[in-house]
Design an enzyme around this catalytic site. Structure first.
Site, PDB file in Angstrom:
ATOM      1  N   GLY A  36       7.542  -0.478  -0.543  1.00 62.49           N
ATOM      2  CA  GLY A  36       8.021  -1.029  -1.670  1.00 62.49           C
ATOM      3  C   GLY A  36       7.079  -1.136  -2.738  1.00 62.49           C
ATOM      4  N   CYS A  37       6.193  -0.329  -1.853  1.00 56.15           N
ATOM      5  CA  CYS A  37       4.759  -0.635  -3.499  1.00 56.15           C
ATOM      6  C   CYS A  37       4.246   0.454  -3.631  1.00 56.15           C
ATOM      7  CB  CYS A  37       3.064  -0.794  -2.500  1.00 56.15           C
ATOM      8  SG  CYS A  37       3.563  -2.257  -1.299  1.00 56.15           S
TER       9      CYS A  37
END
Ligand SMILES: Cc1ncc(COP(=O)(O)O)c(C=O)c1O
Lengths: 410, 141
Positions: B54-55
């Site tokens: 999710g980065c």
């Protein structure tokens, strides 16, 4: 084409209210136009005018408001038809965007026409929305996907494409202009080669329609999809163009109201084109405002705006290239006003954060094209994409902001 | 550290440190500096297993457990994010699982960086905090 006055960017900027806003106390510099363009006041007004004066459901009502709304909705279809050179309004299907247009063709045409062993060709440059729908239908139908390779600058290998084409190829779906790099693909050549082999061609026009003159009949593409929000129009509306004979032969995409002629519990007959593919109450307000966006483009003149974008592109390319360690990917002559770059030893996300703090909106990351990034061997790029309301002064601001960011990161 | 400070005490120290700077440039330069000073993460932990999803950038967090306390180490390929990793490690490392799980971690707002982190969602700060708390909870169970 009307005779256009010389291009005056200050006048054009006046039409876009958002350009007056500040970000972090600084004048907004909006260089993320490839993600979505800003909207002229006329488009904003068209949406609000619809809701405040003639909001009604279309096609079915027998009252004045319904009449007015239906007329405006269908005028928009006519405007789109002329805008892209389709031969009849029946070839213009309103969707919610490029993604839905591609999904519509993949599901409807794909389910009816793809058989085990058939092949679809896409390219390494594709946006995820021109990859995933094909993977889904290919898996369902036992078809397979072949990918046209590129060189390090994102230029398609046409010889490789010729070798991929064969009698099993049923469809080629190709990005017209790369969203990640700005490179323009030779779609005319691709279409004529594919047709010789008996394959259909779908063009992802999400990034091309705003910049290039489009004549679908001259291009001879079989399908083209694009999004309203990238051509100064509202979000939530897009267009699927398809050749009439193909659309007629295709089964409906979704079932519901609007798309039927007659429904009984035993059997339903479907409405004619284009309504067959527009199930349910459509996005009336935004479809209507899409015409306003097209009117805006026609009034300003696409070639005239494009010529100005070229000036911005050339200026920015020269300035950016002078930055030490900066490398433009897709630095080719045949491209639109998009610059994608990487800088030695600098993560694009760090750049984006430091640019945002200086009021500059650029895009960083994989640009929804992970297979492309993988092919290029990078995690992502920083992308500045220009619109005709951008200025040379804004590019100077970007360049000095980049210098400042790099100094901070060293 | 002679005497272990509580999580909120460490947060206060960081808030005080950052308050010495008036401009966003200085705050960021300080954060970047903190990132550069982060102890190297053993490359054997820079794998998918320790990577936080999710980065936009890659973030790796590895934790160990000793005498009832959780210790973190980590890294990122983006230097500003690495600064954030470093801040989170300063604050959370060396505490009990319960202290870590319960920490409200408001300091990011208080140091005045968050208004300049428009990309909070994509920079994965939240994902990072979540993972560190999950690790702590796992050690504590
Ligand atoms: C080339 C390309 N294809 C497809 C899409 C998807 O468009 P939308 O999200 O409007 O459906 C985009 C948008 O980013 C694009 O750039």
């Amino acid at each position: 084409m009307t005779d256009h006055k010389p291009f005056d960017v200050e006048q054009l900027r006046e039409l876009f209210p958002i350009l007056k806003r500040k970000v972090k106390g600084k004048d907004l510099v909006y260089f993320d136009n490839a993600a979505t363009s800003q909207k002229p006041q006329s488009v904003v007004d068209a949406v609000s005018n619809y809701y405040s004066t003639y909001n009604a459901n279309i096609h079915r009502g027998l009252h004045t408001l319904a009449d007015e709304a239906t007329a405006a909705y269908e005028e928009s279809r006519e405007a789109v038809k002329q805008f892209i050179g389709a031969s009849t309004h029946e070839e213009i299907i309103f969707t919610k965007g490029t993604t839905e247009g591609i999904n519509l063709v993949a599901s409807s045409w794909g389910r009816a026409n793809l058989n085990p062993g058939d092949e679809i060709i896409i390219s390494t440059l594709e946006h995820h929305s021109n990859i995933v729908p094909w993977q889904m239908i290919a898996e369902e139908r036992g078809a397979s996907i072949n990918v046209i390779p590129i060189d390090d600058n994102g230029v398609l290998d046409i010889n490789a494409f010729k070798k991929l084409l064969n009698e099993k190829t049923k469809l080629v779906s190709i990005i017209h202009v790369s969203n990640a790099l700005g490179v323009i693909n030779p779609v005319e050549e691709i279409i004529s080669l594919a047709h010789k082999q008996g394959a259909l061609v779908m063009v992802d026009g999400a990034q091309s329609v705003v910049h290039l003159d489009i004549d679908v009949q001259k291009l001879d593409c079989d399908f083209m999809a694009f999004s309203g929000h990238k051509i100064y129009g509202p979000t939530g509306v897009g267009v699927l163009y398809g050749k009439k004979a193909l659309l007629e032969a295709m089964p409906p995409y979704q079932g519901g109201g609007e798309m039927i002629k007659e429904v009984t519990f035993e059997k339903t007959t479907y409405n004619e084109l284009p309504f067959k593919f527009e199930a349910g109450t459509p996005n009336i307000a935004d479809v209507i405002a899409l015409k306003t966006a097209i009117d805006f483009i026609n009034a300003e003149g696409k070639p005239r705006m494009r010529a100005y974008e070229e000036t911005l592109l050339t200026y920015a390319t020269d300035k950016l290239k002078a930055i030490e360690g900066l490398k433009i990917i897709g630095d080719v002559p045949h491209k639109v006003s998009v610059i994608s770059f990487i800088i030695d030893g600098v993560h694009p996300q760090d750049l984006a954060i430091l640019l945002d703090n200086q009021g500059i909106a650029v895009r960083t990351g994989h640009h929804c094209a992970q297979p492309l990034m993988k092919r290029l061997g990078i995690v992502g790029t920083t992308r500045a994409s220009f619109a005709p309301y951008n200025t040379i002064a804004e590019i100077d601001t970007l360049v000095s902001a980049l210098h400042k960011a790099l100094k901070m990161l060293k | 550290m002679a005497e272990t400070k509580s999580i909120s005490a460490i947060e206060q120290v960081l808030i005080d440190d950052f308050s010495l700077f008036d401009t966003w440039e200085e705050k960021y330069e300080y954060l970047i500096d903190i990132g550069k000073k982060l102890a190297l993460l053993d490359p054997s932990y820079k794998t998918e297993e320790y990577k936080i999803k999710g980065c936009q950038s890659s973030v790796w967090i590895h934790s160990t457990y000793k005498d009832g306390l959780v210790y973190f180490e980590g890294d990122s390929d983006a230097i500003i994010v690495k600064g954030l990793v470093s801040l989170m490690i300063m604050v959370l490392s060396g505490h009990t699982p319960k202290e870590i799980v319960d920490a409200p971690l408001d300091f990011i707002n208080a140091i005045g960086l968050s208004s300049h982190l428009a990309q909070t969602r994509s920079n994965g700060l939240r994902a990072m905090i979540k993972q560190m708390k999950l690790d702590a909870a796992a050690w504590g169970s």
